[in-house]
Design a protein around this motif. Sequence first.
Motif, mmCIF file in Angstrom:
data_model
loop_
_atom_site.group_PDB
_atom_site.id
_atom_site.type_symbol
_atom_site.label_atom_id
_atom_site.label_comp_id
_atom_site.label_asym_id
_atom_site.label_seq_id
_atom_site.Cartn_x
_atom_site.Cartn_y
_atom_site.Cartn_z
ATOM 1 N N ARG A 211 44.240 95.903 1.980
ATOM 2 C CA ARG A 211 45.339 94.922 2.038
ATOM 3 C C ARG A 211 45.100 93.774 1.069
ATOM 4 N NH1 ARG A 211 45.752 92.778 7.619
ATOM 5 N NH2 ARG A 211 47.040 91.229 6.608
ATOM 6 N N MET A 212 43.862 93.275 1.008
ATOM 7 C CA MET A 212 43.561 92.171 0.090
ATOM 8 C C MET A 212 43.789 92.605 -1.361
ATOM 9 S SD MET A 212 40.255 90.163 1.680
ATOM 10 C CE MET A 212 39.317 91.577 2.260
ATOM 11 N N LEU A 213 43.354 93.806 -1.702
ATOM 12 C CA LEU A 213 43.538 94.293 -3.065
ATOM 13 C C LEU A 213 45.008 94.581 -3.359
ATOM 14 C CD1 LEU A 213 40.390 96.554 -3.332
ATOM 15 C CD2 LEU A 213 40.847 94.473 -4.649
ATOM 16 N N SER A 214 45.700 95.185 -2.419
ATOM 17 C CA SER A 214 47.119 95.490 -2.606
ATOM 18 C C SER A 214 47.933 94.221 -2.826
ATOM 19 C CB SER A 214 47.647 96.259 -1.392
ATOM 20 O OG SER A 214 49.017 96.494 -1.515
ATOM 21 N N SER A 215 47.580 93.155 -2.118
ATOM 22 C CA SER A 215 48.307 91.884 -2.275
ATOM 23 C C SER A 215 48.140 91.310 -3.680
ATOM 24 C CB SER A 215 47.869 90.866 -1.223
ATOM 25 O OG SER A 215 46.594 90.345 -1.536
ATOM 26 N N ALA A 216 47.081 91.729 -4.380
ATOM 27 C CA ALA A 216 46.852 91.301 -5.758
ATOM 28 C C ALA A 216 47.311 92.387 -6.748
ATOM 29 C CB ALA A 216 45.376 90.994 -5.969
ATOM 30 N N GLU B 170 37.908 80.943 -2.701
ATOM 31 C CA GLU B 170 39.287 81.293 -3.073
ATOM 32 C C GLU B 170 39.739 82.559 -2.343
ATOM 33 O OE1 GLU B 170 39.647 79.725 -7.693
ATOM 34 O OE2 GLU B 170 38.634 81.639 -7.291
ATOM 35 N N MET B 171 38.864 83.561 -2.309
ATOM 36 C CA MET B 171 39.229 84.821 -1.659
ATOM 37 C C MET B 171 39.288 84.661 -0.151
ATOM 38 S SD MET B 171 40.159 87.676 -2.832
ATOM 39 C CE MET B 171 41.328 88.134 -1.557
ATOM 40 N N LYS B 172 38.404 83.862 0.398
ATOM 41 C CA LYS B 172 38.425 83.622 1.849
ATOM 42 C C LYS B 172 39.740 82.942 2.239
ATOM 43 C CE LYS B 172 36.097 81.216 5.578
ATOM 44 N NZ LYS B 172 34.949 80.448 6.026
ATOM 45 N N THR B 173 40.200 81.972 1.449
ATOM 46 C CA THR B 173 41.467 81.292 1.721
ATOM 47 C C THR B 173 42.624 82.288 1.696
ATOM 48 O OG1 THR B 173 40.634 79.211 0.836
ATOM 49 C CG2 THR B 173 43.031 79.466 0.917
ATOM 50 N N ARG B 174 42.632 83.159 0.678
ATOM 51 C CA ARG B 174 43.680 84.192 0.595
ATOM 52 C C ARG B 174 43.618 85.132 1.795
ATOM 53 N NH1 ARG B 174 44.540 86.931 -5.246
ATOM 54 N NH2 ARG B 174 45.268 85.106 -6.380
ATOM 55 N N ALA B 175 42.403 85.581 2.126
ATOM 56 C CA ALA B 175 42.223 86.504 3.237
ATOM 57 C C ALA B 175 42.680 85.861 4.551
ATOM 58 C CB ALA B 175 40.759 86.937 3.335
ATOM 59 N N ASN B 176 42.270 84.626 4.783
ATOM 60 C CA ASN B 176 42.660 83.920 6.011
ATOM 61 C C ASN B 176 44.170 83.791 6.116
ATOM 62 O OD1 ASN B 176 39.830 81.573 6.280
ATOM 63 N ND2 ASN B 176 39.928 83.766 6.543
ATOM 64 N N ALA B 177 44.846 83.542 4.988
ATOM 65 C CA ALA B 177 46.310 83.437 4.983
ATOM 66 C C ALA B 177 46.960 84.765 5.371
ATOM 67 C CB ALA B 177 46.799 82.981 3.619
ATOM 68 N N MET B 178 46.222 85.873 5.181
ATOM 69 C CA MET B 178 46.715 87.195 5.546
ATOM 70 C C MET B 178 46.282 87.597 6.955
ATOM 71 S SD MET B 178 45.800 89.143 1.985
ATOM 72 C CE MET B 178 46.543 90.687 2.461
ATOM 73 N N GLY B 179 45.587 86.687 7.650
ATOM 74 C CA GLY B 179 45.093 86.999 8.984
ATOM 75 C C GLY B 179 43.798 87.789 8.978
ATOM 76 N N ILE B 180 43.066 87.731 7.867
ATOM 77 C CA ILE B 180 41.795 88.443 7.727
ATOM 78 C C ILE B 180 40.678 87.407 7.729
ATOM 79 C CG2 ILE B 180 40.406 89.922 6.216
ATOM 80 C CD1 ILE B 180 43.121 91.007 5.106
ATOM 81 N N TYR B 181 39.716 87.587 8.633
ATOM 82 C CA TYR B 181 38.635 86.616 8.796
ATOM 83 C C TYR B 181 37.286 87.317 8.768
ATOM 84 C CZ TYR B 181 42.560 83.833 10.300
ATOM 85 O OH TYR B 181 43.777 83.202 10.342
ATOM 86 N N ALA B 182 36.311 86.715 8.099
ATOM 87 C CA ALA B 182 34.976 87.300 7.999
ATOM 88 C C ALA B 182 34.348 87.507 9.370
ATOM 89 C CB ALA B 182 34.069 86.413 7.140
#
Length: 138
Positions: free
Chosen positions: A54-59, A28-40
């Motif tokens: 950024r991931m935390l701020s978006s939530a 779930e978090m990877k999908t959200r991150a990828n949608a933000m242009g963030i990749y592992a």
Amino acid sequence: MLKPVVQEEPSGCGIASVANILGKTYQEMKTRANAMGIYAEDKSLWSDTQYVRRMLSSARVETSPTEVAFESWSKLPDLALLSIKHHQEDGKNFWHWVLFKRVNGQPLVLDSASYLPSNIRTDFDEMQPEWFIEVKIA
């Protein structure tokens, strides 16, 4: 029962740490991150703090504006992202993200590394944090 998120990619510790904060699965978090242009796969995820922020701020989760030098385990806030396993590659700093939290007043670290026998850690002397980012959930 506390069930830590384990990273599913060698460099997915930032995504897993944020998933641990938000109560999401790794996928779930990877999908959200990828949608933000963030990749592992992007090494910047573990060499720059802006991605987890950024991931935390978006939530709508607030973080301290700067990294705070680690002094002692007892001085940590109740919830914090910690940087451990510091090293350099080509002159650039890298680290492994883990999550420190107090549960019923007891300190523990959620470490997403898949090779650990337990992802809930209390072996504080083995971890060498450099700094932390305080996490404030409203």
